[in-house]
Design a protein around this motif. Structure first.
Motif, PDB file in Angstrom:
ATOM      1  N   LEU A 480       0.855  -1.180   0.000  1.00 33.51           N
ATOM      2  CA  LEU A 480       0.000   0.000   0.000  1.00 33.51           C
ATOM      3  C   LEU A 480       0.897   1.237   0.000  1.00 33.51           C
ATOM      4  O   LEU A 480       1.698   1.435   0.925  1.00 33.51           O
ATOM      5  CB  LEU A 480      -0.919   0.018   1.225  1.00 33.51           C
ATOM      6  N   ALA A 481       0.772   2.035  -1.059  1.00 31.36           N
ATOM      7  CA  ALA A 481       1.561   3.261  -1.190  1.00 31.36           C
ATOM      8  C   ALA A 481       0.657   4.467  -0.962  1.00 31.36           C
ATOM      9  O   ALA A 481      -0.543   4.426  -1.238  1.00 31.36           O
ATOM     10  CB  ALA A 481       2.205   3.330  -2.571  1.00 31.36           C
ATOM     11  N   LEU A 482       1.263   5.546  -0.476  1.00 31.13           N
ATOM     12  CA  LEU A 482       0.518   6.784  -0.250  1.00 31.13           C
ATOM     13  C   LEU A 482       1.455   7.961  -0.481  1.00 31.13           C
ATOM     14  O   LEU A 482       2.469   8.100   0.208  1.00 31.13           O
ATOM     15  CB  LEU A 482      -0.049   6.829   1.173  1.00 31.13           C
ATOM     16  N   ASN A 483       1.114   8.781  -1.476  1.00 34.94           N
ATOM     17  CA  ASN A 483       1.886  10.004  -1.742  1.00 34.94           C
ATOM     18  C   ASN A 483       3.376   9.733  -1.928  1.00 34.94           C
ATOM     19  O   ASN A 483       4.232  10.508  -1.494  1.00 34.94           O
ATOM     20  CB  ASN A 483       1.692  11.019  -0.615  1.00 34.94           C
ATOM     21  N   GLY A 484       3.704   8.606  -2.566  1.00 34.40           N
ATOM     22  CA  GLY A 484       5.102   8.301  -2.837  1.00 34.40           C
ATOM     23  C   GLY A 484       5.829   7.581  -1.724  1.00 34.40           C
ATOM     24  O   GLY A 484       7.032   7.340  -1.821  1.00 34.40           O
TER      25      GLY A 484
END
Length: 600
Positions: A480-484
Motif C-alpha cells: 500500500l503506497a501513499l503520496n510516494g
C-alpha cells in the motif's frame, strides 16, 4: 495536585477556582502585573499575577523559564480585544491566588520557540526538544494513530499477542542485531527484523487473527529516514484470500485516517500491478498526486545511431521518456542541467532531452536537441506519439539498465512534478500495488533472491515456474503506497511445506540448510497449516506523513541518528571488561592492539 490541564480550561469554566500544574513557558512583567504562560501537554493558559497578593507576587517575580509551577486561581474572561484565537484557552485567563514553585530549572540549551535548530542539538537535548509544542503534537498524534489501529483490529476480532524479542538469526534480509548468550557460550540470539515466522506459527496454532504494534530491528546501512529500531503494526489472518485481506486492511486505513486526522480517504483505493507501476511511474510506490508519466520507447530506438539509446535498448535495458507539458518554455537551461545532476544520484550518467518547438516537424527545426540528428524519423515519430508531446513541451530521456532508468526517472518524475506544480491538488492518493515478482536476480552473488521474503506464496498456477523460470513467477504480494511512500506491505503466505521447500530450492537453500534455519517452520506446516496471509504497516512513516514532518525522527520520542547513535544517552558505548568475559567475548581490536604493543 491539579483540577485541569492548562489547554483544557476555557470559557465554560469562568468564575470557577482551578488548580493547574506545568512549566513556565514565558514570563512577562507589564508594569507591576506579571503574566505567566503556563504550559503542559494540553497547551497553554495565561496566568495573571496581581501585586494585591504580595506573598504570591514575590514568588512570581523570581519565576524563570521552565520552572515547574502549581497555580490556583479564578478563571475569568480576558479583556475585550486581548483574546488569542490560536489557543484553546484564548478567551480566558486565570487570576492567580496561590503560586508554588515545585522545582526550579537551569537555563535550557535553547528556547522552545527557537527555529532552525540543528538536529544534533535537538537530539542531544531531546528531553527539552520533546517539550516543544510541535513535538508534543506529533507524539500525541502518534498515540491517536496507534489507538485507532488497535480500535479497528479489536473490533474486527484480532487478538494482540506478543512475540519474542530474543529469537533465532535467519539472515535472509538485512543484517541482524545479535545478542550473545551468557549461558550458552559462543551462541547468539537475534533481535527480530519482524515477527514474520512467529505470526505464521500463530496461524498454524489456530489463533486465526493476530496483531501486534511492535519494535523491529535491522542493522542495515542507514539512509536519511531509516532507523535501526522501528515500529510496525503487524497483522496476520487465516482463511482470507489476497483481495479479502487488502479490502479489510483498506477499510482499516480509512478508519485510522478518519479517527486520527478527520480525513476521508477515497473508496476504493485504486489497484495496479507492479509491472504497470514500473512502466508508467518508474516506482513501486508512485506518488499519484504527480500528473506526469513515463512512456517506454525502448523498441523504437533499438536501431538508432545514438548509442546511448540503442545500447541499452538492444542489451536488455530500458529507454524511457518523460513528457513535461509546456516545459520547453518553463524550464531554464540551468534547471535542466540541475535535473541532469539530480538523476546521477540514482546511477544515471545524465539526462538527454528534446525541446518540442513544433510537434509537426520531425527534424532539427521542430525538435531542438543535439541528439535529434542521430534519431531517424520513425523513432522520432514514435517518441512524439507515445508521449503525446505537443508544441512547447519538453521530453526527458533515461537510457540504461532497467533498474537505473526506473529509479532515476521515477525520482525525476516526482521531484519535477512537485517543483513545477505538475500535481492534481489532492492531499492524499493511496494506491495498492499488486502482482509483484516472486524473485529478483542478485548479479553480485549470481543467485535468485526473494522480492518480499521467502515465505510469500506464488500466484496460483505459477508453482511450476519455481524450478523452470523463477524470473517469470509472480507472488501473492501487495504493497500500500501513499503520496510516494510505502505505508505497508504483505502477502499471502505459503501454507504447504512442499511448496515452501521448493521456494527455498529456487533461492539456492538446500535441504540441509533448510532444516538448520527453518526446520521449525517446515515441521509446523506439516501439522495442518491453514491458508493465511497478512501485512505490516510502518507506524513511524504513517505518522510522519500525517504530521507533515520532515523526518521520521520527528515522530519518535527517542530516535537514533543516521549513524545509528543515541546522542542523548551516548549509545552505543563501551562496556565493562567483566561483562565481556561473562559473555565469552574478547574484542579483536583490543587483542590486536595488545599484540602490536608486545611486538614493540
Amino acid at each position: 495536585m491539579r483540577t485541569h490541564y492548562c489547554g483544557e480550561v476555557n470559557a465554560s469554566h469562568v468564575d470557577q477556582i482551578v488548580t493547574l500544574c506545568g512549566w513556565n513557558h514565558r514570563r512577562r512583567d507589564h508594569g507591576g502585573v506579571i503574566f505567566i504562560d503556563l504550559r503542559d501537554r494540553a497547551g497553554l493558559a495565561q496566568i495573571v499575577c496581581d501585586p494585591d497578593r504580595p506573598d504570591m507576587f514575590r514568588v512570581a517575580e523570581d519565576v524563570r523559564n521552565e520552572f515547574v509551577l502549581k497555580v490556583t486561581g479564578k478563571v475569568r474572561r480576558r479583556p475585550k480585544g486581548t483574546e488569542n484565537p490560536n489557543l484553546a484557552s484564548g478567551e480566558i485567563e486565570i487570576l492567580c491566588h496561590e503560586l508554588e514553585v515545585l522545582n526550579t530549572a537551569v537555563t535550557p540549551p535553547f528556547q522552545l520557540d527557537e527555529e532552525n535548530l540543528s538536529e544534533n542539538v535537538r537530539l542531544t537535548h531531546r528531553v527539552i526538544d520533546l517539550r516543544r509544542p510541535q513535538m508534543q503534537k506529533n507524539l500525541m498524534l502518534r498515540y491517536k494513530v496507534a489507538m485507532a489501529f488497535r480500535r479497528f483490529l479489536d473490533d474486527n476480532g484480532f487478538i494482540d499477542i506478543e512475540t519474542p524479542m530474543l529469537t533465532k538469526s535467519t539472515p535472509e534480509g538485512a543484517r541482524d542485531y545479535l545478542v550473545p548468550s551468557r549461558v550458552h557460550p559462543g551462541k547468539f540470539f537475534a533481535l527480530p527484523q519482524s515477527p514474520q515466522l512467529f505470526k505464521q506459527l500463530l496461524m498454524v496454532a489456530g489463533y486465526d487473527r493476530y496483531y501486534q504494534i511492535t519494535k523491529c530491528f535491522r542493522d542495515e546501512d542507514l539512509r536519511a529516514d531509516r532507523q535501526p529500531e522501528f515500529t510496525q503494526v503487524d497483522i496476520e489472518t487465516s482463511f482470507l484470500g489476497e483481495e479479502q485481506i487488502t479490502a479489510l486492511m483498506e477499510e482499516m486505513i480509512r478508519s485510522v485516517f478518519k479517527h486520527a486526522l478527520a480525513v476521508d480517504l477515497p473508496k476504493p483505493f485504486p489497484r495496479i500491478s507492479y509491472a504497470e507501476a514500473m512502466q508508467r511511474y518508474g516506482s513501486d510506490k508512485p506518488d499519484l498526486r504527480v500528473t506526469l508519466e513515463l512512456s517506454d520507447v525502448t523498441d523504437a530506438v533499438a536501431d538508432v545511431a545514438f548509442k546511448v539509446f540503442s545500447g541499452p535498448a538492444t542489451s536488455g535495458g530500458r529507454v524511457a521518456a518523460l513528457r513535461v507539458p509546456g516545459g520547453a518554455g518553463k524550464l531554464t537551461r540551468g534547471e535542466i542541467d540541475n535535473y541532469a545532476e539530480f538523476v546521477k544520484i540514482y546511477g544515471a550518467r545524465g539526462l538527454a532531452y528534446i525541446k518540442v518547438n513544433d510537434a509537426s516537424k520531425l527534424n532539427e527545426e521542430g525538435l531542438q536537441s543535439p541528439i535529434v540528428k542521430n534519431l531517424h524519423a520513425a523513432a522520432l515519430k514514435a517518441i512524439i506519439e507515445r508521449t503525446g508531446a505537443q508544441s512547447g513541451d519538453l521530453i526527458f530521456f533515461g537510457a540504461d539498465k532497467t533498474k537505473i532508468v526506473n529509479d532515476a526517472m521515477g525520482a525525476l518524475r516526482t521531484k519535477l512534478g512537485h517543483d513545477k506544480g505538475y500535481v492534481d491538488g489532492s492531499a492524499w492518493r493511496p494506491l495498492w500495488v499488486v502482482d509483484f515478482p516472486m524473485f529478483e536476480y542478485d548479479e553480485e552473488n549470481q543467485r535468485w533472491g526473494a522480492c518480499h521474503h521467502p515465505f510469500t506464496s506464488p500466484k496460483d498456477g505459477h508453482e511450476a515456474l519455481l524450478a523452470t523460470d523463477p524470473g517469470a513467477c509472480l507472488a501473492k504480494a501487495y504493497d500500500l503506497a501513499l503520496n510516494g511512500w510505502e505505508m505497508g506491505g504483505g502477502s499471502v503466505r505459503i501454507h504447504r511445506s512442499d511448496v515452501q521447500e521448493r521456494v527455498f530450492q529456487a533461492l539456492g537453500i538446500g535441504p540441509e540448510e533448510q532444516q538448520i534455519k527453518f526446520g521449525f517452520l517446515l515441521d509446523a506446516l506439516k501439522y495442518g497449516a491453514p491458508p493465511h496471509g497478512g501485512l505490516a504497516f510502518g507506524l513511524d512513516r504513517i505518522v510522519t506523513m500525517m504530521a507533515g514532518a520532515e523526518s521520521i525522527r520527528d515522530v519518535i520520542a527517542f530516535p537514533k541518528t543516521q549513524r545509528a547513535q543515541c546522542l542523548l544517552t551516548d549509545a552505543p558505548s563501551d562496556v565493562d571488561e567483566k561483562q565481556l568475559r561473562e559473555l565469552h567475548i574478547r574484542l579483536r581490536q583490543k587483542v590486536e592492539t595488545q599484540v602490536e604493543v608486545g611486538k614493540a
